[in-house]
Design an enzyme around this catalytic site. Structure first.
Site, PDB file in Angstrom:
ATOM      1  N   ASP A 118       0.858  -1.041  -0.533  1.00 18.45           N
ATOM      2  CA  ASP A 118       0.261   0.353   0.072  1.00 18.45           C
ATOM      3  C   ASP A 118       0.470   0.830   0.445  1.00 18.45           C
ATOM      4  O   ASP A 118       2.064   1.124   0.977  1.00 18.45           O
ATOM      5  CB  ASP A 118      -0.960  -0.008   1.195  1.00 18.45           C
ATOM      6  CG  ASP A 118      -1.215   0.999   1.512  1.00 18.45           C
ATOM      7  OD1 ASP A 118      -2.266   1.348   0.246  1.00 18.45           O
ATOM      8  OD2 ASP A 118      -2.170   1.622   2.602  1.00 18.45           O
ATOM      9  N   ASP A 142      -7.627  -1.986   4.682  1.00 18.67           N
ATOM     10  CA  ASP A 142      -6.302  -2.843   4.213  1.00 18.67           C
ATOM     11  C   ASP A 142      -6.953  -4.101   4.899  1.00 18.67           C
ATOM     12  O   ASP A 142      -6.187  -5.744   4.085  1.00 18.67           O
ATOM     13  CB  ASP A 142      -4.492  -2.388   4.423  1.00 18.67           C
ATOM     14  CG  ASP A 142      -4.185  -1.393   3.986  1.00 18.67           C
ATOM     15  OD1 ASP A 142      -4.352  -0.854   2.769  1.00 18.67           O
ATOM     16  OD2 ASP A 142      -3.689  -1.029   4.238  1.00 18.67           O
ATOM     17  N   ASP A 149      -1.456  -0.810   6.880  1.00 20.35           N
ATOM     18  CA  ASP A 149      -1.305  -0.264   7.438  1.00 20.35           C
ATOM     19  C   ASP A 149      -2.896   0.016   8.389  1.00 20.35           C
ATOM     20  O   ASP A 149      -3.231   0.331   9.360  1.00 20.35           O
ATOM     21  CB  ASP A 149      -0.618   0.522   7.779  1.00 20.35           C
ATOM     22  CG  ASP A 149      -1.083   1.751   7.186  1.00 20.35           C
ATOM     23  OD1 ASP A 149      -1.386   1.385   5.873  1.00 20.35           O
ATOM     24  OD2 ASP A 149      -1.363   3.352   8.218  1.00 20.35           O
TER      25      ASP A 149
END
Length: 637
Positions: A340, A535, A531
């Site tokens: 990410d 996600d 994080d």
């Protein structure tokens, strides 16, 4: 074999009530002393009186301290209907040795078996301690403040609703919310972030945070055992229960292998009666016992879980929490890392990059005015501008400040109209914007009385070691793919700076899930690093979910198989190296155990190996395997 004591998860004692080292060692020491004395009287300086029943009693006394726990375990298993386990193998082999008057061998087999078990216990408890020390850094006592009186109580006794008083530099023991108006906390122990974080009244503070330089009061919200740190600790305690495929295979293997060995031994003892002319029951029983001792699968059953446990311990020493051997295995086989962007490879903190003020305006004045205007907004971008300009609110009196969500801010000042925002805002107020550049990153345009004055570009800072992480992964032959909900242009720019070949922007959480499926189909085993709450679904879908930030979102930490304690992407290659090394060591142990055992088994069946060699084949290999497994923990990765 299913609940053999050779596996670290079946340790009889958890780290908080481990017997002292002396308590663990004395039976083995006593037994060893008696055995050496007995051997001395048998072979060293032979004593005429040392024979018959006296000799038996002496060796029997040497046998009891180490024999009783093993025989007790064998009986316990028998009661559950589990006859084939290494306790009963060891019990039968040693009692058999006594039956054919080979007392010293009987004692030696049991003694060395116990020493092997002891070493393994010590190695496991050391790994556990490493992990606990890493995580559980909370104070044992807290100071409660009740109606102006202070009293010190054990941290575990504090209940939600209590008010705790924290002196400067003191560490918080429980999760809670700040009761004082404002305080600064050092969160390095939890997040690795060295910058103290400011908390206001009512904001959440977590166990393990260290209070700054003022006295602070915290209202407890969760019981000691439910705090975030306790939860991470518990996840580690449970980590050893998540078996790697290799481990599961060995357990299944041992369950079939042990009965087979037992019946083979029976065959070695009885079958020769039909084929050998001068059949001597004692000779063949001895060979069968040798065979039993050698084939005890202890080295295998010990060393494999211990290898994984060592890997988990090594990871924890390097600030990486691995929740089970299965994840170490998956890390070793990774083909691609999907990451990410915001908060993972970048800090999720906005920062002014570039300021352009057109030459006909006074740069300092304009920045002061902009700072005064942005001080009225709580948007992260506005905060970044205020940090940059240094809040000079007092110098300017702004009238009718307005905020247009998603566009920007407007205010009037001494009869002049001041605008700060994106092109939509400028168009709304008829400011000509044709001459202004097309934004690649977040750009705030400024205008005064319908004239463009200049612009400021703002970007999310790339984490200091993201570049290193991407480079290390590439050197290991693992490509990195970046996914983000951010604008495509921003994503491509960050990818360029990091040296990432493939990056996709403008993705919603469900798009990330689809993207990951495609990437997995293309590359194979995939890890997803993230994080945030959004996600969690992608983390769950990947082969290994890696959550960033010792305190990323709860959901991410719960679903991830690997948690990077500090927000350091460079720990990811380290985790993969630990996974690969663990796998190597586990396979070395498997090959070593099988190799030595096979050799001695053949010799034993042919009568060329005595119980002493058998002891080496079993315990020696187990010890070598343990030492090999402990090696993993010694290294910094």
């Amino acid at each position: 074999m299913s609940d053999s004591c050779c596996t670290p998860d079946a340790q009889h004692h958890h780290h908080h009530d481990e017997p002292s080292l002396f308590g663990q060692l004395w039976p083995a020491v006593l037994s060893l002393v008696l055995l050496i004395a007995g051997l001395a009287m048998d072979y060293g300086v032979p004593q005429f009186w040392f024979n018959g029943w006296l000799r038996f009693v002496w060796y029997f006394a040497a046998y009891l301290p180490v024999g009783i726990p093993v025989l007790a375990a064998a009986v316990k298993h028998l009661r559950k209907g589990n006859f084939f386990n290494e306790f009963s193998l060891m019990g039968m082999a040693t009692i058999g040795a006594f039956a054919i008057w080979e007392y010293p061998e009987g004692v030696a087999v049991m003694l060395f078996y116990s020493i092997g078990e002891l070493f393994q216990d010590l190695a496991v408890s050391r790994a556990r301690r490493n992990i606990s020390d890493l995580l559980d850094q909370r104070p044992d006592e807290v100071t409660l403040s009740e109606n102006g009186t202070l009293k010190t109580v054990p941290a575990a006794a504090a209940v939600p609703g209590n008010i705790i008083l924290l002196k400067p530099g003191e560490k918080l023991a429980l999760d809670g919310e700040l009761y004082s108006d404002r305080a600064f906390f050092d969160t390095a122990a939890l997040t690795g972030e060295s910058v103290p974080s400011a908390k206001n009244r009512g904001e959440t503070v977590l166990a393990g945070m260290i209070n700054g330089n003022t006295v602070a009061e915290v209202r407890v919200t969760t019981a000691y055992q439910d705090s975030k740190l306790s939860r991470i600790l518990q996840l580690v305690q449970e980590a050893s229960a998540r078996k790697a495929p290799t481990e599961q295979f060995i357990r299944k293997f041992a369950a079939i292998y042990t009965p087979v060995v037992f019946f083979l031994a029976l065959g070695i003892c009885l079958l020769p009666y039909f084929f050998v002319a001068d059949y001597d029951f004692r000779v063949w029983l001895y060979r069968a016992l040798v065979f039993l001792v050698i084939s005890c699968p202890c080295a295998l059953v010990i060393s494999i879980p211990l290898g994984y446990f060592g890997g988990i311990g090594a990871a924890s020493r390097n600030g990486i929490l691995v929740k089970g051997g299965n994840y170490l295995d998956a890390l070793a086989q990774l083909k691609v890392v999907v990451a990410d962007k915001t908060g993972t490879l970048t800090e999720g903190m906005f920062q002014v990059q570039d300021v352009v003020v057109f030459p006909e305006f006074d740069r300092t004045e304009i920045l002061k005015q902009l700072g005064a205007l942005e001080a009225h907004s709580s948007h992260p971008v506005a905060q970044a501008i205020c940090d940059f300009t240094g809040n000079r609110v007092a110098e300017w009196t702004l009238q009718d400040v307005q905020e247009f969500p998603g566009e920007g801010m407007k205010a009037s000042m001494n009869g002049q109209i001041l605008l700060a925002g994106n092109k939509k805002l400028l168009q709304r107020f008829g400011v000509p914007a044709d001459a202004l550049p097309e934004p690649v990153v977040t750009t705030v345009f400024m205008a005064l009385n319908s004239l463009p004055v200049g612009y400021i570009t703002i970007a999310d800072r790339i984490r200091a070691d993201s570049v290193q992480a991407v480079r290390e992964l590439r050197d290991m032959g693992i490509p990195v793919v970046m996914l983000s909900g951010d604008h495509e242009a921003v994503v491509q720019q960050v990818a360029g700076e990091l040296g990432i070949q493939k990056a996709y922007g403008g993705l919603l959480p469900e798009d990330k899930v689809e993207k990951l499926k495609t990437i997995r189909a293309q590359y194979g085993t995939a890890a997803f690093v993230g994080d945030g709450v959004n996600d969690a679904p992608v983390i769950a879908l990947s082969d290994v979910g890696i959550a960033m930030g010792g305190l990323g979102s709860d959901a991410a930490i719960e679903t991830a198989g690997v948690v990077i304690q500090e927000d350091r992407p460079s720990r990811i290659p380290a985790a993969i190296r630990i996974g690969r090394k663990t796998r190597r060591i586990v396979w070395q142990n498997i090959i070593l155990a099988f190799g030595v055992k096979a050799t001695v088994l053949i010799l034993g069946a042919g009568g060329m190996a005595s119980l002493w060699e058998a002891v080496f084949a079993d315990v020696g290999v187990a010890l070598l395997a343990i030492l090999n497994a402990v090696r993993i923990q010694r290294v910094r990765y």
